[in-house]
Write a protein that holds these residues in place. Sequence first.
Motif: not given
Lengths: 266, 337
Positions: B74-76, B95-96, B99-100, B128-129
């Motif tokens: 997830t890029g965390i 990451r962003r 996340a979509r 947000i999405h």
Amino acid sequence: MADTRVYAALLRAGMAGQATYRASFAVELVGTAMGMGLDFVEIFAVFHQVPSIAGLSFVEVVLVFAIASTGFATADLLVGQSDAVIRHVRDGTFDVVLLRPLSVLGQLAAADVQLRRLGRVSVSLLLLVVVLVRLDLDWTPARAAMAVLAPIAATLVFGALFVAAGGIAFWVVDATEVTSALTYGSAYLAQWPTGVLTPVLARFFTFVIPAAFTGYLPALALLGKPDPTGLPDWLPWASPLAAVATAVAAGLVWRSGVRHYVGAGG
Amino acid sequence: MSEPGSTQREREMIVEIEDLSRHFVVRRSVGRLRREKRVVRAVDGISFTVGKGECVGYIGANGAGKSTTIKMLTGILVPTSGRVRVCGLEPVRQRRELARRIGVVFGQRSQLWWDLPLAESFRLLAAIHRLPAERAAARLERCVELLDIGPFLDTPVRQLSLGQRMRGEVTAALLHSPELLLLDEPTVGLDIVSKEALRAFLSAERAETGTTILLTTHDLPDIERLSDRVVVVDGGRVVHTGTLSGLAAEAGVDRVLTVELTAPAEPLGDVPGTRLLSVEAGGLRQHLALTGSAAAAVAAVSARTELRDLTIAEPDIEDVVARLYRRAAATRSSTVD
């Protein structure tokens, strides 16, 4: 910029949480305004003893105070909670922040905006307007621009200090004491003319911790007065640029903090 | 390790992990001044892929490296070494964007707004999405219906029961129609009815939308119900990948066919696709380990003698996984020696 609406929605959500506790909200709103009143009383007290500080009269020092206070209050309202990242990291909610397609800082700021700090913002701004009218300045286009830019630059500098403090918090978990000294300490110092300090200290609070750019130097630009510690006459006019540079540096500190978190896994 | 190779490779890959490692440095004070550094290999050279539309169960004991892997997907978390691509993206750097395109449910932490009504969380996530209002409404309507969350949409999240909240979390993760759904212990702490409702929903959702799912769990029924394939990790390494039944074969655990006959018969030692385990009641009841198809074995037995009844016992998966763990542990300690 298309994200503005999203942040606005997050902001409303954060505020809805705060409005739940309406009574305490009203008390705190008044409380923050009163805290500022106490700082102001301090200036009265000092001027009861001396006619001027670093070559500035009472009203001129109030100008320094008003610019810095407006900037501090606005920055505190917007990003004053950025060192709360540690709380998010401890709760594990920081991972959730990273899972959203938005900027990390933007999300934290929007979620934690402290509306009660509006009390101080509005009183400071009012004071700034009153003092600018009272001073009867020699208005030029450059001074008019500075009058508008100064509180914005001060907001940027204090915001940068808050954000840098948040960035540091990723590295040093229990750094809150230190970073609070950086943010709130600078804020206290910035309300007074940096010209009262020894030249070495004055330069420290100009070029290392840029507190002088939040009130004192822009005030000198507006008043057309020189700095007694010998800083060049053009420097006060560079305050907005210095603020932008500070903000960029703070952004880098913040980024490295987030990188560190992602690298270390919390 | 029988991957259905060719079809796998032609398929679009949603998750690609190659020789992925993540080490943590743990510092610990020894005596007054000295500090000892110890490297913990949470993930130690894992490779696997998840194709578009697949549902893969990622299983392992506590501390096997499951959550660390999910965090890297997830890029965390930055990998120490190796390669990760999710939906064709680099998780940490993009990451962003990622996340979509993914939805994540962490069983242990909430992505909902604690003080707000559940419906408000969904409105925020839709914003947000950047979901068009009608699309968000359609998605929500489906989840409301299938997960039965209507009755508590207006309740603040902090007042929801765990089961209600998890249904909310799953809805939140699916609102933006992600290509990949990552579920980290989604049924942990739920009662049996809630677990079953969630499994039923996920399998229906998958059938309908073809969402790719990667699921970590302790709960083997989750895996049995949902996944096509399992990846078993232990000590940060993959100890098995393949189908669930392949898992049983790998661990040396078979399905057992028990036949009850109308009359005593000779021991059925030579039925193709079976191995005789034991004979009871003078040949009236016989137990055969199935190595091939059950249908073929039953046909072969009934061609020889008359069947009164039969049962097929599936291997206990907990048992299978426990065996795999033990074996992996044994190989590890022998390589260390």
